[in-house]
Design an enzyme around this catalytic site. Structure first.
Site, PDB file in Angstrom:
ATOM      1  N   HIS A 173       0.848  -1.196   0.000  1.00  0.00           N
ATOM      2  CA  HIS A 173       0.000   0.000   0.000  1.00  0.00           C
ATOM      3  C   HIS A 173       0.881   1.243   0.000  1.00  0.00           C
ATOM      4  CE1 HIS A 173      -3.527   2.468   0.780  1.00  0.00           C
ATOM      5  NE2 HIS A 173      -2.706   3.208   1.510  1.00  0.00           N
ATOM      6  N   ASP A 219     -14.583   3.924   7.663  1.00  0.00           N
ATOM      7  CA  ASP A 219     -13.574   4.789   7.025  1.00  0.00           C
ATOM      8  C   ASP A 219     -14.200   5.627   5.921  1.00  0.00           C
ATOM      9  OD1 ASP A 219     -10.801   5.710   6.621  1.00  0.00           O
ATOM     10  OD2 ASP A 219     -11.128   4.826   4.645  1.00  0.00           O
ATOM     11  N   ARG A 250     -13.444  13.989   7.243  1.00  0.00           N
ATOM     12  CA  ARG A 250     -12.097  14.563   7.448  1.00  0.00           C
ATOM     13  C   ARG A 250     -11.717  15.466   6.286  1.00  0.00           C
ATOM     14  NH1 ARG A 250      -8.584   9.592   7.725  1.00  0.00           N
ATOM     15  NH2 ARG A 250      -6.873  11.054   7.898  1.00  0.00           N
ATOM     16  N   SER A 256      -7.082   4.813   9.308  1.00  0.00           N
ATOM     17  CA  SER A 256      -7.804   4.765   8.037  1.00  0.00           C
ATOM     18  C   SER A 256      -7.177   3.729   7.098  1.00  0.00           C
ATOM     19  CB  SER A 256      -7.781   6.169   7.403  1.00  0.00           C
ATOM     20  OG  SER A 256      -8.128   6.123   6.055  1.00  0.00           O
ATOM     21  N   LYS A 278      -8.417  -0.682   6.535  1.00  0.00           N
ATOM     22  CA  LYS A 278      -8.741  -1.252   5.221  1.00  0.00           C
ATOM     23  C   LYS A 278      -7.812  -2.415   4.906  1.00  0.00           C
ATOM     24  CE  LYS A 278      -8.610   2.964   3.656  1.00  0.00           C
ATOM     25  NZ  LYS A 278      -8.648   4.262   3.036  1.00  0.00           N
TER      26      LYS A 278
HETATM   27  N1  URA Z   1      -5.104   7.341   2.586  1.00  0.00           N
HETATM   28  C1  URA Z   1      -6.113   6.787   3.295  1.00  0.00           C
HETATM   29  O1  URA Z   1      -6.678   5.766   2.912  1.00  0.00           O
HETATM   30  N2  URA Z   1      -6.485   7.392   4.441  1.00  0.00           N
HETATM   31  C2  URA Z   1      -5.901   8.518   4.919  1.00  0.00           C
HETATM   32  O2  URA Z   1      -6.286   9.006   5.970  1.00  0.00           O
HETATM   33  C3  URA Z   1      -4.867   9.081   4.166  1.00  0.00           C
HETATM   34  C4  URA Z   1      -4.477   8.453   3.003  1.00  0.00           C
END
Ligand code: URA
Length: 433
Positions: A82, A161, A168, A183, A187
C-alpha cells in the site's frame, strides 16, 4: 455514554477506553452521532493525538465495522502493498506482476484518484475492456491462476472509514498521523493478506512533508499491523519530485510497461525492484539479496511483462496493449514547457505537477468528474539534471483541453533551478520494520 464527554476527554488529553471508542465510531456509522460532534472529536485528535493503544483500538473497531475478506482459498503466501499516495506512482502495476512471477500471491484492492493524486484503478481503466469490478470468487480464481489481480474496493468493507474520510476531507482533519494510520490499516486488515508492505511517501506531493513525520507514521502503522498479526514492513520513499517520467493514466500504464520490458532502468525501476524484493522477503522467498536478484530476473527474462498481459487478459482487458503500447490512443493536443535559462534542476514540486496534470484532464476535481485517460504530463528532465536555455523540461498532453497554456504555466512554476549541482535524495530513504 455521551459524545460530549468523549470529545472533552480527548480535548483534555485523557485516554479513551475501547468501549468509548467503539460507542463513538459505531454510533457515527449508524447515524446516532451527528457530523458536528464527530468533527469536534476529529479536530481534538488533530491537536491531542491518540496514544498508540488508542490508535490500535480505533483501527480494529473500524476494521470490524463491515465485511472482512477471507483469502484462505488462495494457495500460498499473500502479500499486499500500500502506498500512502504520490504523484506518478504506478508501482503497483509493476511490482504485482514481478512478485507473481517470483511465486507470491498478490491480492490488490486499489482506489481512484481525487484532486492532485492519481489512482491505480483509473490507470487500469485506460486499457480497453479492463474490468475493475470483479466478483470475490473470480478475484480469488484470477489470483490462484495468475498470481495477482488488481480490482476496485467493493462491497461493505470498512464503512466507518468511508464516512469518516469524507468528513475529514471537509473539516481539515486529514493530516493527523493516528487518523491516517487507522484509516489505512483498517482497510488493509479487512482485505486479508498475510503480509503487508507499506510505501510511505515523503516530500512535496505527499501527506508527510518531512522525514520525521513519515517515520512516525511508518512506525505506528508497522506496530499496528504486527499487533493485528500481520507481518508488516514500511519503506519511506522520496516524493520531492514526481515518480518516473509520466503523470496521467494511460501515460503511466505505458511507463509501467517500459519498466517491465527492461527498456527503462532509472529511479522508478530502482524503487520497484526494492519494493518487490521487500515483498518477496516478507513472503518468505529467501534473503533480501536473493529476492532482489529474482525481481531483476523477472524483468530481464520478459516474464514480468507477459505476466501483466496475462493479468490484464484475465480481467477482460486487451492484452495486446501491454505488449505493444503504441495501441494506446494518442492524445490530440500537446504543449512543451521550455526553460529560458540554464542551471541545474534542484526541485520539482510534485503537488504542483499533480495540479497541472489535473488541469490537462487527467484527474478529477470532484468524485463525479470523468477523466481523460490520454491526458497528463511527461517529464523529460528530473532533479539533478543540467539544463540549458531552450531545453524542454516536460510535455503536457490532452484530448479534451485544447488550450494547455494555464496548465503549462502552473507546471513551469513547479520547477526550481539553481546554479549549483544539487543533492539528489535517494529514492528509498529508510526501511522501518
Ligand atoms: N489514505 C487513506 O486511505 N487514508 C488517509 O487518511 C490518508 C491516506
Amino acid at each position: 455514554m455521551n459524545a460530549v464527554d468523549i470529545i472533552t476527554k480527548t480535548k483534555r488529553k485523557e485516554r479513551l477506553t475501547k468501549k468509548e471508542i467503539d460507542w463513538l465510531i459505531n454510533g457515527y456509522v449508524e447515524g446516532t452521532i451527528p457530523d458536528y460532534q464527530m468533527s469536534a472529536w476529529l479536530m481534538a485528535v488533530c491537536f491531542n493525538p491518540l496514544s498508540d493503544t488508542e490508535t490500535l483500538m480505533l483501527t480494529e473497531i473500524m476494521r470490524d465495522s463491515g465485511d472482512k475478506l477471507d483469502l484462505s482459498s488462495i494457495e500460498g503466501v499473500t502479500v499486499d502493498k500500500h502506498s500512502t499516495g504520490g504523484i506518478g506512482d504506478k508501482t503497483s502495476l509493476i511490482i504485482a506482476p514481478i512478485c507473481a512471477v517470483c511465486g507470491l500471491k498478490v491480492p490488490k484492492m486499489s482506489g481512484r484518484g481525487l484532486g492532485f493524486t492519481g489512482g491505480t484503478i483509473d490507470k487500469l481503466e485506460s486499457i480497453d475492456g479492463f474490468k475493475v469490478n470483479v466478483e470475490f470468487k473470480d478475484y480469488v480464481d484470477i489470483i490462484n491462476k495468475n498470481g495477482a489481480a488488481i480490482i476496485a474496493q467493493s462491497g461493505h468493507l470498512v464503512p466507518a472509514d468511508k464516512k469518516l474520510y469524507a468528513l475529514r476531507d471537509v473539516t481539515g482533519t486529514v493530516d493527523s498521523i493516528p487518523l491516517i494510520c487507522s484509516s489505512i490499516m483498517s482497510k488493509k486488515l479487512a482485505t486479508g493478506a498475510d503480509c503487508l508492505l507499506l510505501d510511505v511517501k515523503c516530500g512535496t506531493g505527499a501527506f508527510m512533508k518531512n522525514q520525521d513525520d513519515a517515520r512516525q507514521l511508518a512506525e505506528l502503522m508497522v506496530q499496528v499491523g504486527k499487533k493485528a498479526d500481520k507481518l508488516t514492513r514500511a519503506m519511506i520513499t522520496d516524493m520531492n519530485q514526481p515518480l518516473g517520467n509520466a503523470v496521467g493514466n494511460a501515460l503511466e500504464v505505458i511507463e509501467a510497461c517500459n519498466i517491465l520490458s527492461g527498456k527503462q532502468k532509472d529511479r522508478l525501476y530502482d524503487l520497484c525492484i526494492q519494493l518487490a524484493a521487500n515483498m518477496l522477503e516478507l513472503g518468505g522467498k529467501g534473503s533480501y539479496e536473493k529476492c532482489r536478484r529474482a525481481a531483476i530476473e523477472a524483468v530481464d527474462s520478459g516474464k514480468a511483462l507477459q505476466k501483466l498481459a496475462d493479468i490484464v487478459e484475465a480481467q477482460g482487458g486487451k492484452k495486446e496493449m501491454i505488449l505493444d503500447t503504441s495501441l494506446f490512443p494518442t492524445p490530440v493536443y500537446s504543449r512543451e514547457v521550455k526553460t529560458n535559462c540554464g542551471g541545474y534542476i534542484c526541485g520539482i514540486n510534485s503537488e504542483e505537477i499533480g495540479m497541472a496534470a489535473l488541469m490537462t484532464g487527467a484527474g478529477r476535481k470532484s468524485k463525479e468528474d470523468t477523466i481523460d485517460s490520454s491526458a497528463g504530463i511527461i517529464l523529460q528532465k528530473h532533479v539533478g539534471d543540467k539544463i540549458h536555455s531552450g531545453d524542454t523540461i516536460m510535455t503536457l498532453y490532452s484530448s479534451t483541453v485544447k488550450d494547455l497554456t494555464a496548465a503549462a504555466e502552473r507546471a513551469a512554476k513547479a520547477v526550481e533551478l539553481s546554479a549549483e549541482i544539487p543533492n539528489v535524495r535517494s529514492v528509498v530513504l529508510e526501511v522501518v520494520q
